[in-house]
Design a protein around this motif. Structure first.
Motif, mmCIF file in Angstrom:
data_model
loop_
_atom_site.group_PDB
_atom_site.id
_atom_site.type_symbol
_atom_site.label_atom_id
_atom_site.label_comp_id
_atom_site.label_asym_id
_atom_site.label_seq_id
_atom_site.Cartn_x
_atom_site.Cartn_y
_atom_site.Cartn_z
ATOM 1 N N ILE A 78 21.414 -68.557 -11.704
ATOM 2 C CA ILE A 78 21.138 -67.414 -12.581
ATOM 3 C C ILE A 78 20.825 -66.239 -11.677
ATOM 4 C CG2 ILE A 78 19.420 -66.429 -14.152
ATOM 5 C CD1 ILE A 78 19.325 -69.011 -15.635
ATOM 6 N N ARG A 79 21.572 -65.142 -11.867
ATOM 7 C CA ARG A 79 21.295 -63.972 -11.035
ATOM 8 C C ARG A 79 20.597 -62.876 -11.813
ATOM 9 N NH1 ARG A 79 26.815 -61.391 -8.745
ATOM 10 N NH2 ARG A 79 26.601 -63.261 -7.468
ATOM 11 N N TYR A 80 19.693 -62.197 -11.113
ATOM 12 C CA TYR A 80 19.030 -61.024 -11.674
ATOM 13 C C TYR A 80 19.583 -59.832 -10.903
ATOM 14 C CZ TYR A 80 15.319 -63.683 -14.123
ATOM 15 O OH TYR A 80 14.609 -64.506 -14.957
ATOM 16 N N PRO A 152 18.816 -71.010 -8.433
ATOM 17 C CA PRO A 152 18.675 -69.608 -8.033
ATOM 18 C C PRO A 152 20.019 -68.982 -7.638
ATOM 19 C CG PRO A 152 17.302 -71.065 -6.660
ATOM 20 C CD PRO A 152 18.232 -71.929 -7.437
ATOM 21 N N ASP A 153 20.086 -67.687 -7.733
ATOM 22 C CA ASP A 153 21.220 -66.921 -7.200
ATOM 23 C C ASP A 153 20.631 -65.578 -6.775
ATOM 24 O OD1 ASP A 153 24.289 -67.074 -6.962
ATOM 25 O OD2 ASP A 153 24.008 -65.135 -7.914
ATOM 26 N N MET A 154 21.482 -64.585 -6.656
ATOM 27 C CA MET A 154 21.022 -63.268 -6.241
ATOM 28 C C MET A 154 19.828 -62.816 -7.088
ATOM 29 S SD MET A 154 24.127 -60.810 -5.574
ATOM 30 C CE MET A 154 23.918 -59.444 -6.656
ATOM 31 N N GLY A 155 18.754 -62.395 -6.445
ATOM 32 C CA GLY A 155 17.611 -61.837 -7.179
ATOM 33 C C GLY A 155 16.674 -62.867 -7.790
ATOM 34 N N THR A 156 16.985 -64.154 -7.656
ATOM 35 C CA THR A 156 16.071 -65.191 -8.159
ATOM 36 C C THR A 156 15.803 -66.201 -7.036
ATOM 37 O OG1 THR A 156 17.905 -66.519 -9.008
ATOM 38 C CG2 THR A 156 16.831 -65.050 -10.575
ATOM 39 N N ALA A 198 19.619 -74.191 1.977
ATOM 40 C CA ALA A 198 20.839 -75.004 1.915
ATOM 41 C C ALA A 198 22.145 -74.207 1.973
ATOM 42 C CB ALA A 198 20.821 -75.860 0.653
ATOM 43 N N THR A 199 22.218 -73.081 1.269
ATOM 44 C CA THR A 199 23.510 -72.382 1.223
ATOM 45 C C THR A 199 23.843 -71.800 2.600
ATOM 46 O OG1 THR A 199 23.045 -71.892 -1.085
ATOM 47 C CG2 THR A 199 24.871 -70.717 -0.089
ATOM 48 N N GLY A 200 22.838 -71.176 3.235
ATOM 49 C CA GLY A 200 23.056 -70.632 4.579
ATOM 50 C C GLY A 200 23.322 -71.735 5.586
ATOM 51 N N LEU A 236 21.002 -59.675 4.282
ATOM 52 C CA LEU A 236 20.080 -60.597 4.960
ATOM 53 C C LEU A 236 19.105 -61.161 3.916
ATOM 54 C CD1 LEU A 236 20.004 -61.411 7.979
ATOM 55 C CD2 LEU A 236 17.964 -59.985 8.198
ATOM 56 N N GLY A 237 19.659 -61.675 2.834
ATOM 57 C CA GLY A 237 18.843 -62.325 1.799
ATOM 58 C C GLY A 237 18.788 -63.818 2.070
ATOM 59 N N ASN A 238 18.647 -64.593 1.025
ATOM 60 C CA ASN A 238 18.510 -66.037 1.200
ATOM 61 C C ASN A 238 19.680 -66.614 2.009
ATOM 62 O OD1 ASN A 238 19.200 -68.851 0.470
ATOM 63 N ND2 ASN A 238 17.258 -68.790 -0.579
ATOM 64 N N VAL A 239 20.894 -66.370 1.559
ATOM 65 C CA VAL A 239 22.059 -66.999 2.190
ATOM 66 C C VAL A 239 22.331 -66.388 3.573
ATOM 67 C CG1 VAL A 239 24.514 -67.490 1.926
ATOM 68 C CG2 VAL A 239 23.034 -67.465 -0.091
ATOM 69 N N GLY A 240 22.380 -65.054 3.629
ATOM 70 C CA GLY A 240 22.712 -64.372 4.885
ATOM 71 C C GLY A 240 21.679 -64.639 5.963
ATOM 72 N N ILE A 259 24.310 -55.751 8.009
ATOM 73 C CA ILE A 259 24.539 -54.683 7.031
ATOM 74 C C ILE A 259 23.622 -54.945 5.841
ATOM 75 C CG2 ILE A 259 26.273 -53.544 5.578
ATOM 76 C CD1 ILE A 259 28.410 -54.977 7.421
ATOM 77 N N GLU A 260 22.833 -53.947 5.491
ATOM 78 C CA GLU A 260 21.960 -54.086 4.320
ATOM 79 C C GLU A 260 22.209 -52.925 3.354
ATOM 80 O OE1 GLU A 260 19.653 -55.398 2.361
ATOM 81 O OE2 GLU A 260 19.950 -57.394 3.167
ATOM 82 N N ARG A 261 21.398 -52.864 2.286
ATOM 83 C CA ARG A 261 21.625 -51.850 1.250
ATOM 84 C C ARG A 261 21.575 -50.425 1.793
ATOM 85 N NH1 ARG A 261 20.294 -54.054 -4.115
ATOM 86 N NH2 ARG A 261 19.277 -56.033 -3.765
ATOM 87 N N ASP A 262 20.636 -50.169 2.736
ATOM 88 C CA ASP A 262 20.424 -48.793 3.193
ATOM 89 C C ASP A 262 21.275 -48.426 4.401
ATOM 90 O OD1 ASP A 262 19.023 -50.569 4.853
ATOM 91 O OD2 ASP A 262 17.539 -49.053 5.420
ATOM 92 N N PRO A 311 30.294 -62.066 4.967
ATOM 93 C CA PRO A 311 29.789 -61.276 3.841
ATOM 94 C C PRO A 311 28.873 -62.178 3.004
ATOM 95 C CG PRO A 311 32.138 -61.803 3.537
ATOM 96 C CD PRO A 311 31.695 -62.493 4.789
ATOM 97 N N ALA A 312 27.595 -61.813 2.922
ATOM 98 C CA ALA A 312 26.622 -62.688 2.241
ATOM 99 C C ALA A 312 25.786 -61.893 1.248
ATOM 100 C CB ALA A 312 25.721 -63.363 3.273
ATOM 101 N N ALA A 313 26.365 -60.816 0.688
ATOM 102 C CA ALA A 313 25.578 -59.996 -0.232
ATOM 103 C C ALA A 313 26.101 -60.071 -1.656
ATOM 104 C CB ALA A 313 25.574 -58.549 0.245
ATOM 105 N N MET A 314 27.359 -59.702 -1.836
ATOM 106 C CA MET A 314 27.870 -59.546 -3.205
ATOM 107 C C MET A 314 29.388 -59.629 -3.217
ATOM 108 S SD MET A 314 27.009 -55.556 -3.146
ATOM 109 C CE MET A 314 28.081 -54.880 -4.409
ATOM 110 N N GLU A 315 29.961 -59.557 -4.422
ATOM 111 C CA GLU A 315 31.407 -59.665 -4.552
ATOM 112 C C GLU A 315 32.107 -58.329 -4.295
ATOM 113 O OE1 GLU A 315 29.222 -60.432 -6.834
ATOM 114 O OE2 GLU A 315 29.435 -58.995 -8.448
ATOM 115 N N ALA A 335 29.005 -65.125 0.363
ATOM 116 C CA ALA A 335 28.802 -64.605 -0.998
ATOM 117 C C ALA A 335 29.913 -65.146 -1.883
ATOM 118 C CB ALA A 335 28.836 -63.086 -0.996
ATOM 119 N N ASN A 336 29.743 -65.008 -3.176
ATOM 120 C CA ASN A 336 30.812 -65.354 -4.107
ATOM 121 C C ASN A 336 31.732 -64.156 -4.279
ATOM 122 O OD1 ASN A 336 30.283 -68.074 -5.055
ATOM 123 N ND2 ASN A 336 28.395 -67.258 -5.928
ATOM 124 N N GLY A 337 33.023 -64.379 -4.113
ATOM 125 C CA GLY A 337 34.029 -63.339 -4.387
ATOM 126 C C GLY A 337 33.965 -62.093 -3.529
#
Ligand code: NAD
Length: 475
Positions: A78-80, A152-156, A198-200, A236-240, A259-262, A311-315, A335-337
């Motif tokens: 479930i992603r938030y 869990p997924d992105m944001g959870t 586990a995913t990383g 650089l979240g859970n997976v990255g 590479i991060e958001r900023d 790529p470990a952030a988003m699609e 990441a997925n996609g």
């Protein structure tokens, strides 16, 4: 997210995944009916619910899609996220179906999403929102240990999973298997050791197995093992974080850009991943990190000269527009996609090896499977037999020393007389699943000249397995 990058190319995330699956079906000798049955998302719900936040009522909207239920429970995170929609959730649910089949996890595919920026809410508010979302899913039959198990997924993370489990337990206090309603829980509340990483960790194991096949490595234009390989990581979240951390500390890879958001930070000599993660946690970004140069246009660093891009952030981050500029020889889709359909075609023409998401990030669901089994068994892995194996190892040492009249060195004794605990067993099971998955993909690609790349090989493997189930038990 899927709205922007994918839609710009006239194709949604779900359509992009479907295109890849269609391509796989084309090269297989498959009954058209099975192909159609396989692609369709079995059920999806949208829920909107009010939660009182600081004296005001806010309405939240979310989805849960079950793409397949040929094996139960259906499984998926479930992603938030501030931008998430039904199309994205359906695409991710479909990926879960293929992912589980590729790595032989006996689950169907599902996924959930809630429109929310979790950073804007305090802990107690997030708890209220999560518990209410869980009640909606449970009430509508989209969450139970037997039928549909989130993770869990992105944001959870473990915290949200803990709240969801507790919500289910309160509603069904007589369900002895309530712990199995969610995976990725805190270890103290039924989680399994090793799930968080586990995913990383799985991404690391996937790359290790790829580099064991030197002919494949050569065809990617690389040589040697992972040591010294230059790696760029996005997110650089859970997976990255875990992928970068393990590759740096255990395989001697050089993480030359993050590479991060900023924006992105770059250091050709290698960044200290743990230090960067700490800095990111403290400041919320990577700008200002010492010992690196900062690039405000972070996504341009996807094009940096490197050996492996993760790529470990988003699609939808590698697209028709930037695919030709990517210099990495191997892309590990954590990441997925992250690669759109048209970008995939371009990269493949240039011989860039893509380790596809449906396999590369399967570590999470593999260890979720172990956690679910642990919950149904009501016993921690290793609890019953650890000391037995230690005692047996000790006897073997004594027997060898007596028979040969020599002393075995202490360091060797320790490893022989060591019983496996839960961490060891989970890692070993994950390693085995990732190795077998990669080997099967490589063999499948070699077995048929129409299968040009790993993604196609992975989809063909998944579709063959699911089609077999449909033929055996019906739709
Ligand atoms: P996360 O929320 O822990 O981490 C995501 C990271 O990416 C964060 O550090 C965030 O700041 C960064 N990020 C967000 N947008 C960005 C952007 N535009 N540019 C650069 N960085 C950006 O999420 P996660 O759980 O690590 O998931 C990441 C990806 O892996 C997702 O695609 C998810 O579906 C996939 N995935 C996760 C798991 C899992 O077990 N968590 C399992 C399989 C797949």
């Amino acid at each position: 997210m899927s709205d922007t990058k994918f839609a710009q190319q006239g194709m949604s995330f779900r359509q992009s995944v479907e295109h890849m699956v269609d391509h796989a079906i084309e090269i297989m000798d498959l009954d058209a009916g099975i192909g159609d049955a396989l692609k369709v998302c079995k059920s999806v719900i949208q829920v909107s619910f009010p939660v009182e936040i600081d004296g005001h009522v806010e309405i939240f909207t979310g989805w849960r899609a079950t793409h397949s239920d040929h094996r139960l429970p259906s499984k998926g995170g479930i992603r938030y996220a501030p931008i998430v929609d039904q199309d994205e959730v359906e695409a991710l649910a479909a990926l879960m179906t293929y992912k589980c089949a590729i790595v032989d996890v006996p689950f169907g595919g599902s996924k959930g999403g809630l429109i929310i920026d979790p950073k804007k809410y305090e802990r107690h508010q997030l708890e209220a929102i999560t518990r209410r979302f869980a009640r909606e899913l449970i009430g509508k039959g989209f969450m139970s240990p037997a039928k549909n198990v989130p993770a869990p997924d992105m944001g959870t993370g473990p915290q949200e999973m803990g709240w969801m489990t507790d919500t289910y337990r309160n509603l069904f206090p007589d369900d002895i298997n309530y712990m199995g309603v969610v995976t990725g829980k805190p270890v103290e509340h039924g989680g399994v050791r090793g799930r968080n990483e586990a995913t990383g960790r799985g991404v690391q194991y996937a790359l290790r197995e790829f580099f064991r096949h030197q002919d494949e490595v050569k065809s990617a234009g690389l040589e040697g093992d992972l040591g010294g390989k230059r790696v760029v990581v996005q997110g650089l979240g859970n997976v990255g974080y875990h992928a970068a951390h393990f590759l740096q500390t255990e395989d001697d890879c050089k993480i030359i850009a993050i590479i991060e958001r900023d924006g992105a930070i770059v250091n050709p000599e290698g960044l200290d991943v743990d230090n960067v993660a700490l800095y990111l946690r403290e400041t919320g970004g990577v700008e200002g990190y010492e010992d690196a140069t900062f690039q405000a246009d972070g996504s341009s660093m996807l094009e940096l000269d490197c050996d492996i891009l993760i790529p470990a952030a988003m699609e939808g981050v590698i697209t028709h527009e930037n695919a030709d500029k990517i210099k990495a020889r191997v892309i590990a889709e954590a990441a997925n996609g992250p690669v759109t359909y048209s970008a995939d075609q371009k990269l493949q023409q240039r011989g860039v090896v893509i380790i596809p998401d449906a396999y590369c990030n399967a570590g999470g669901v593999i260890v979720s499977y172990f956690e679910w089994i642990r919950n149904l068994n009501h016993v921690r892995f290793g609890r019953i037999d650890k000391r037995f194996h230690e005692a047996r190892g000790q006897k073997i040492i004594t027997a060898i020393e007596m028979a040969t009249d020599t002393k075995i060195p202490d360091w060797l004794k320790e490893s022989i007389a060591c019983g496996a605990d839960e961490f060891d067993l989970v890692r070993s099971g994950l390693d085995d699943s990732m190795r077998l998955g990669m080997q099967e993909i490589i063999e499948k690609r070699r077995s048929n000249e129409k299968i040009e790349d790993y993604r196609m090989a992975a989809y063909v493997i998944a579709i063959e397995k699911i089609a077999r189930t449909y033929r055996d038990i019906g739709y």
